[in-house]
Design an enzyme around this catalytic site. Structure first.
Site, PDB file in Angstrom:
ATOM      1  N   LYS A   1     -11.720  -8.617   5.100  1.00 63.24           N
ATOM      2  CA  LYS A   1     -12.171  -7.243   5.367  1.00 63.24           C
ATOM      3  C   LYS A   1     -12.839  -6.692   4.119  1.00 63.24           C
ATOM      4  O   LYS A   1     -12.215  -6.577   3.070  1.00 63.24           O
ATOM      5  CB  LYS A   1     -10.989  -6.353   5.733  1.00 63.24           C
TER       6      LYS A   1
ATOM      7  N   ASP B   1      -8.575  -2.906  -1.377  1.00 64.13           N
ATOM      8  CA  ASP B   1      -9.686  -2.009  -1.731  1.00 64.13           C
ATOM      9  C   ASP B   1      -9.195  -0.709  -2.366  1.00 64.13           C
ATOM     10  O   ASP B   1      -9.871  -0.126  -3.206  1.00 64.13           O
ATOM     11  CB  ASP B   1     -10.501  -1.679  -0.481  1.00 64.13           C
TER      12      ASP B   1
ATOM     13  N   TYR C   1       0.797  -1.218   0.000  1.00 70.19           N
ATOM     14  CA  TYR C   1       0.000   0.000   0.000  1.00 70.19           C
ATOM     15  C   TYR C   1       0.839   1.283   0.000  1.00 70.19           C
ATOM     16  O   TYR C   1       0.614   2.205  -0.782  1.00 70.19           O
ATOM     17  CB  TYR C   1      -0.939   0.000   1.221  1.00 70.19           C
TER      18      TYR C   1
END
Lengths: 253, 518
Positions: free
Chosen positions: B370, B298, B263
């Site tokens: 998640k 995500d 990330y």
């Protein structure tokens, strides 16, 4: 029976529920008081002070820390004169992508360079990506896809200094700044600083300054010293139209 | 679990094995290097805390001194241990002496190696014991108080003021939230230090500090006891201080950490060498502390299209899984991420989202997945937004997701108001209860839209993983294969903090947390 329906008086408009001028407004808010009859009464009195007749609390709920949430309806007692309203906005016919490309070919005859970034501490690139990246947003391609536009997206958390340095380095025609985070008005500080720095560099009249974000509108942008501001619902072709027309109008070719 | 999607197990195995090779390749690089953040973490875990007179954290003061003295490739533990043997002082006292200029830590005489090791390990074991006790304390709460049913309801608070956050967090817990995440202030991921003490100012969030962690954990313990349900606390183990945040979280009993291997590289432009080394140690700590990590797939879908790039999410989940296993994180602590981010105007979009979520469930059966809510296509129309969130909740209960990050109707307008959170919790609770066992009762049509979609995404992910396996992850990222973001091997922030280890380097915590002491 048509003649019984009232006509809208545009000098005195108020909200419409199901009858002209009933003034019906739905609203919801939380009060820092415990759930109960007193809370409902407080919400009702507050709505009266806001200028609503016959406020009705239709729902309330205990939020669990001595606070209560309300949904209310009320009849607005105020009116505004619609005929006297003027809103500054980017007032032009927007071209689509092909038209912009054609316009560049015909009138500018060189690549238009646009540098964009989310500046300051803002890490939300959704807006700048929607305008600049190849993919664009919601079926509207971004500036990278435009023939005749060299779009450089610097990404997030870019200091104003770096953005300006880049713009100078690549001889940018326009700078796009995206600001999504607006908590405690951090975007205002940030946007203002950029304008001041551009002016200090002595390049303000040579560059088109555009800002955008969900909480930004053209009026705010102009107040802060930008050439244009683009809010919610803006796409790459809007920004592109504005930039290329400015280049021609301001003779920055 | 029987596959409802008729997924080809050979493809899954092949994808997993490619991901394993990718992670192993990177692990060779990781094992050769350390970073300033890793060494500051060692200092913190040995008891160094506090700030100097200009608010510079003492772990930074200490590690900067070792780096300037040319000693970082040996590891902070060695120098701290050597100073302990030389001075008889604690690591904290040593850091203070370094700060005041009383000693130059790399210029002290080198003591007997066995004595240094003894001093280091004695101190390290105490910290490891404290973290173990935190883990036991969490288990005790879970056994005596219990917890909410899965999917856990996860909400964020983000006022900027830790005391205001406490109020909002307690309210959310009372309304039914199971996990409270304190969003960090937007600039923090790029700070190369962790601020100190309680904080009351922040933009779009609250500083992650050890004291803020402690304040919030205490408040949530209180409300957990009151409600008879353990409320988990989440923070963000990302950015330039990844392992330090992990250490602070382990010391203050956080329960969940955002902790993605890639990330920071992709979305914060942190140098890839730095992040990959940092994430490894941070995950060792999170794994040992019993913390559930959440990965950030995500985020790809905020820059790339959720329908077209769905396979990159799956590929990243495979890679994150393998990196996590390397760091000793069991599957039960892997909150692999994905999101409900397709354009709501897409015909049959719900079916594709369902296929994606069910696919993740089947491929990672033990992971508390998640699931992230719609954000990209939230418009300010709070009424439609509430419906989008409902569709998202429906898929979650249907496909047995583990952690439900609740969408807010006011997404894209402001950080959630007190009642926005209530409305979202109510939305999820209604749907979870009303459709609780739908996933056990409904199967998908053979070769129908849902099955075919999942099979296609899996096939593309497997192909991508094999390509990355051939090419290596560094070059894949350089080419912009994840989230459409390109990063270079030597670009981005924080590269100057990466140091090659020498052959005598040691980090006692890798040994104690990853080794036999578990």
């Amino acid at each position: 029976m048509m003649e019984n329906i009232q006509k809208v008086d545009l000098t005195k408009i108020k909200p419409y529920g199901d009858t002209l001028n009933d003034g019906m407004v739905q609203m919801s808010f939380t009060l820092p008081v415990p759930y109960g009859d007193e809370a409902n009464e407080a919400a009702k009195q507050l709505a009266e002070k806001m200028g609503f007749d016959d406020p009705a609390v239709v729902f309330s709920k205990d939020l669990g820390v001595g606070y209560t949430y309300f949904i209310l309806y009320g009849k607005c007692t105020h009116t505004v004169d619609y005929t006297s309203i003027e809103v500054p906005k980017v007032d032009m016919e927007f071209m689509d992508r092909e038209e912009v490309e054609e316009y560049i070919k015909k009138y500018i005859k060189r690549d238009v360079v646009i540098v964009g970034a989310c500046t300051g501490t803002d890490a939300h690139t959704v807006g700048i990506d929607a305008i600049m990246n190849m993919k664009g947003f919601d079926g509207n391609y971004g500036l990278e896809r435009y023939k005749g536009i060299n779009a450089i997206n610097m990404g997030s958390q870019v200091p104003n200094e770096e953005l300006i340095a880049k713009a100078i380095e690549v001889k940018a025609d326009a700078i796009l700044v995206s600001q999504v985070v607006t908590q405690k008005d951090v975007h205002i500080t940030n946007l203002t600083q950029l304008v001041e720095m551009v002016e200090a560099e002595g390049i303000r009249d040579k560059i088109i300054l555009v800002c955008g974000g969900p909480r930004i509108d053209h009026e705010l942008a102009q107040e802060l010293g930008y050439d244009a501001g683009f809010g919610r619902g803006s796409y790459a072709n809007h920004v592109a139209t504005f930039v290329v027309k400015q280049i021609v109008e301001r003779n920055l070719i | 679990m029987e596959s409802k999607l008729n997924l080809n197990p050979r493809l899954i195995d092949s994808a997993r094995s490619a991901a394993k090779n990718i992670a192993e390749d990177v692990q060779n690089f990781i094992d050769k290097n350390t970073t300033v953040a890793v060494e500051r973490t060692v200092a913190r875990l040995m008891g160094v805390d506090g700030v100097d007179e200009i608010d510079k954290p003492l772990p930074n003061v200490l590690i900067d001194a070792i780096k300037e003295g040319g000693g970082l490739s040996r590891g902070a533990a060695f120098w701290i241990g050597n100073a302990m043997v030389n001075t008889g002082k604690t690591p904290q006292e040593i850091a203070e002496m370094v700060s005041s200029g009383e000693i130059e830590i790399t210029k002290l005489p080198i003591a007997d190696e066995n004595k240094i090791m003894e001093a280091v390990y004695e101190t390290a074991r105490q910290t490891v014991e404290r973290i173990k006790n935190n883990r036991a304390k969490r288990d005790e709460y879970l056994n005596t108080l219990g917890e909410g049913r899965r999917p856990y309801l996860y909400v964020i608070v983000a006022t900027g003021n830790i005391y205001e956050d406490v109020l909002q967090a307690q309210a959310a817990a009372k309304q039914g939230a199971d996990i409270i995440a304190v969003i960090r202030t937007t600039a923090q991921s790029l700070l190369d230090y962790v601020p100190y003490g309680p904080t009351t100012e922040g933009f779009g969030g609250t500083y992650a500090t050890q004291e803020n962690f402690r304040i919030m954990r205490k408040a949530l313990d209180e409300v957990s006891v009151e409600l008879g349900r353990y409320i988990r606390l989440c923070n963000y183990c990302s950015g330039l201080c990844m392992p330090e945040i992990a250490a602070m979280g382990a010391l203050e009993r956080l329960d969940v950490m955002l902790n993605d291997a890639l990330y920071g590289i992709l979305f914060r432009d942190i140098n890839m060498q730095r992040t990959l080394v940092d994430q490894f140690f941070s995950r060792i700590i999170n794994g040992f502390a019993g913390i559930i990590i959440n990965t950030g797939e995500d985020n790809y879908l905020t820059t790339a299209d959720a329908y077209e790039e769905a396979h990159t999410v799956l590929a990243s989940q495979f890679i994150n899984e393998q990196f996590a296993l390397k760091a000793g994180i069991p599957e039960e602590q892997m909150g692999l991420g994905h999101a409900f981010e397709m354009n709501p105007m897409l015909e049959n979009g719900f079916l594709y989202e369902l296929a994606q979520a069910q696919m993740a469930r089947e491929i990672f059966p033990k992971a508390p997945l998640k699931y992230m809510p719609p954000t990209k296509y939230m418009t300010g129309n709070i009424f439609r937004g509430h419906l989008q969130d409902a569709m998202f909740n429906f898929i979650s209960i249907w496909t047995h997701q583990g952690i439900q990050l609740l969408g807010m109707p006011t997404e894209a307008i402001h950080t959630p108001h007190l009642h926005d959170r209530m409305l979202s919790i109510e939305n999820a609770q209604y749907i979870f209860n009303n459709a609780r066992d739908i996933g056990n009762d409904i199967e998908f049509k053979k070769d129908g839209i849902i099955q075919k979609r999942a099979q296609e995404v899996l096939a593309k992910a497997e192909e991508l993983l094999k390509e990355i396996e051939r090419e290596g992850i560094f070059s894949t990222i350089e080419k912009g294969k994840f989230g459409g973001v390109k990063r270079s091997f030597t670009g981005g922030k924080g590269l100057e903090g990466v140091v090659e280890k020498d052959e005598k380097y040691f980090n006692p915590f890798i040994d104690l947390m990853l080794g036999g002491a578990r």
